[in-house]
Enzyme design. Structure first.
Site, PDB file in Angstrom:
ATOM      1  N   SER A  64       0.616  -1.144   0.073  1.00 32.49           N
ATOM      2  CA  SER A  64       0.025   0.115  -0.089  1.00 32.49           C
ATOM      3  C   SER A  64       0.867   1.177   0.060  1.00 32.49           C
ATOM      4  O   SER A  64       0.246   2.497  -0.157  1.00 32.49           O
ATOM      5  CB  SER A  64      -0.962  -0.147   1.313  1.00 32.49           C
ATOM      6  OG  SER A  64      -2.152  -1.019   0.989  1.00 32.49           O
ATOM      7  N   LYS A  67       0.260   3.183  -2.996  1.00 34.07           N
ATOM      8  CA  LYS A  67      -0.947   3.987  -3.277  1.00 34.07           C
ATOM      9  C   LYS A  67      -0.401   5.664  -3.181  1.00 34.07           C
ATOM     10  O   LYS A  67      -1.083   6.394  -3.872  1.00 34.07           O
ATOM     11  CB  LYS A  67      -1.963   3.788  -2.010  1.00 34.07           C
ATOM     12  CG  LYS A  67      -2.533   2.366  -2.198  1.00 34.07           C
ATOM     13  CD  LYS A  67      -3.306   2.168  -0.941  1.00 34.07           C
ATOM     14  CE  LYS A  67      -3.897   0.840  -1.015  1.00 34.07           C
ATOM     15  NZ  LYS A  67      -4.725   0.438   0.518  1.00 34.07           N
ATOM     16  N   TYR A 191      -3.730  -2.527 -10.114  1.00 28.59           N
ATOM     17  CA  TYR A 191      -3.631  -2.378  -8.530  1.00 28.59           C
ATOM     18  C   TYR A 191      -2.773  -3.637  -7.939  1.00 28.59           C
ATOM     19  O   TYR A 191      -1.820  -3.493  -7.210  1.00 28.59           O
ATOM     20  CB  TYR A 191      -5.101  -2.515  -8.058  1.00 28.59           C
ATOM     21  CG  TYR A 191      -4.849  -2.254  -6.491  1.00 28.59           C
ATOM     22  CD1 TYR A 191      -4.760  -1.355  -5.985  1.00 28.59           C
ATOM     23  CD2 TYR A 191      -5.369  -3.425  -5.651  1.00 28.59           C
ATOM     24  CE1 TYR A 191      -4.787  -0.790  -4.395  1.00 28.59           C
ATOM     25  CE2 TYR A 191      -5.420  -3.406  -4.262  1.00 28.59           C
ATOM     26  CZ  TYR A 191      -4.919  -2.220  -3.827  1.00 28.59           C
ATOM     27  OH  TYR A 191      -4.881  -2.199  -2.261  1.00 28.59           O
ATOM     28  N   TYR A 243      -4.410   3.883   8.227  1.00 25.14           N
ATOM     29  CA  TYR A 243      -5.946   3.334   8.308  1.00 25.14           C
ATOM     30  C   TYR A 243      -6.756   3.654   9.400  1.00 25.14           C
ATOM     31  O   TYR A 243      -6.476   4.849   9.906  1.00 25.14           O
ATOM     32  CB  TYR A 243      -5.836   1.608   7.964  1.00 25.14           C
ATOM     33  CG  TYR A 243      -5.018   1.250   6.693  1.00 25.14           C
ATOM     34  CD1 TYR A 243      -5.423   1.809   5.441  1.00 25.14           C
ATOM     35  CD2 TYR A 243      -3.905   0.767   6.814  1.00 25.14           C
ATOM     36  CE1 TYR A 243      -4.554   1.451   4.345  1.00 25.14           C
ATOM     37  CE2 TYR A 243      -3.093   0.171   5.824  1.00 25.14           C
ATOM     38  CZ  TYR A 243      -3.549   0.675   4.380  1.00 25.14           C
ATOM     39  OH  TYR A 243      -2.807   0.158   3.427  1.00 25.14           O
ATOM     40  N   VAL A 261       1.182  -3.577   3.703  1.00 26.38           N
ATOM     41  CA  VAL A 261       0.996  -4.814   4.677  1.00 26.38           C
ATOM     42  C   VAL A 261       2.283  -5.627   4.198  1.00 26.38           C
ATOM     43  O   VAL A 261       2.556  -6.888   4.842  1.00 26.38           O
ATOM     44  CB  VAL A 261      -0.029  -5.574   4.543  1.00 26.38           C
ATOM     45  CG1 VAL A 261      -1.280  -4.872   4.698  1.00 26.38           C
ATOM     46  CG2 VAL A 261      -0.327  -5.910   2.891  1.00 26.38           C
TER      47      VAL A 261
END
Length: 311
Positions: A64, A67, A191, A243, A261
């Site tokens: 992530s 992102k 993705y 998050y 992660v």
């Protein structure tokens, strides 16, 4: 203030001795194979000096953290399109939650939860060439890190695709609401491949330097994005980059940061440093357990919190 080189070495030694390291992300089979014993840390200061310790040059799946680079690419192309599809609020929910998405009409809360990242990725994806989106992200990170060898780990991408049913559900749900507008299959392919980009802490810290310097890459002098946009990206990293543990991270560390992660975290001390840490064992919220602790130790010793008036 502590000597940075000595501090980095000391933090790495402390983390290596920790008995409780968290659990690796075993829901992605390839990530489950990575040992939780790894720890790497790189700090690049304002003068460009690199201070490293541990597994600083071992490549890992950035997951992530990708992102962030996808968002930069999409904002540089069409910021209005990004913010029409994605919000800028913390979610307070797990990174892969679908409940909030359903309750809010298919518009993700922010670009760093999975749903928001998929919506951003859709903006970069060509139905005719699914490789275009991940190619653009790779070109950006290669340029920022000064390393054309950075690539996607094919085994990790395959593993993500084989087990990414929840991400597929998120994408299809947003397609039904018109947030994802292209091919769901192409969006998902992009993705999964962007999450499988493999980088070392050194490469990642180099790639993040522009966020510590007002949008300018100090290695090349090239403007990556505007100072105002850089400030806003850093704000999103601080409020949404971890998050449903973003508030706790801001409380403990006080720096803009984005986790993945795979165990990596890219953190920014504006005007001071770009920091990358990797430890594959995760907290229950999906953030590197020892990586977070290491950044807390570093920020406290250096006084680098954005909430510190002397920073």
């Amino acid at each position: 203030m502590a000597d940075l080189a000595t501090l980095v070495s000391g933090i790495a030694a402390e983390m290596q001795a920790m008995p409780h390291r968290g659990a690796v992300a075993d829901y992605i089979p390839e990530l489950a194979k990575v040992s939780a014993d790894h720890f790497g840390l790189v700090v690049i200061d304002a003068d460009g000096q690199e201070h490293s310790a541990g597994d600083a040059d071992t490549r890992f799946s950035i997951q992530s953290v990708s992102k962030l680079f996808a968002l930069v690419e999409a904002l540089n192309r069409d910021p209005d399109a990004v913010w029409r599809r994605v919000g800028r609020e913390p979610s307070g929910s797990a990174f892969n939650s679908i409940v909030q998405l359903e309750a809010e009409g298919g518009r993700p809360r922010n670009p760093f939860i999975n749903a928001g990242a998929l919506a951003v990725t859709d903006l970069l994806t060509s139905d005719d060439d699914p490789r275009a989106g991940v190619g653009a992200i790779l070109r950006l990170v290669r340029s920022l890190a000064g390393d054309d060898s950075i690539a996607t780990d094919g085994a990790v991408a395959y593993s993500e695709a084989a087990t990414g049913h929840r991400n597929a559900a998120l994408a299809h749900f947003m397609k039904a609401h018109g947030v994802v507008r292209g091919s769901v299959e192409a969006c998902l392919s992009t993705y999964f491949h962007q999450c499988a980009i493999a980088m070392s802490c050194r490469q990642l810290a180099r790639a993040g330097r522009f966020l510590a310097h007002g949008g300018i890459d100090p290695a090349s002098g090239r403007t990556i994005t505007s100072p105002e946009r850089t400030r806003r990206i850093n704000a999103l990293m601080l409020t949404c980059g971890h998050y449903d543990a973003s508030g706790e991270f801001a409380f403990r560390v006080g720096l803009p940061a984005k986790s993945g992660v795979g165990g990596g975290i890219l953190a920014i001390a504006p005007g001071r440093a770009s920091i990358a840490v990797w430890s594959p064992g995760l907290s229950p919220q999906g953030n590197s357990l020892l990586g977070t602790l290491a950044l807390e130790r570093l920020a406290h010793a250096m006084g680098w919190s954005v909430f510190n008036p002397d920073a």
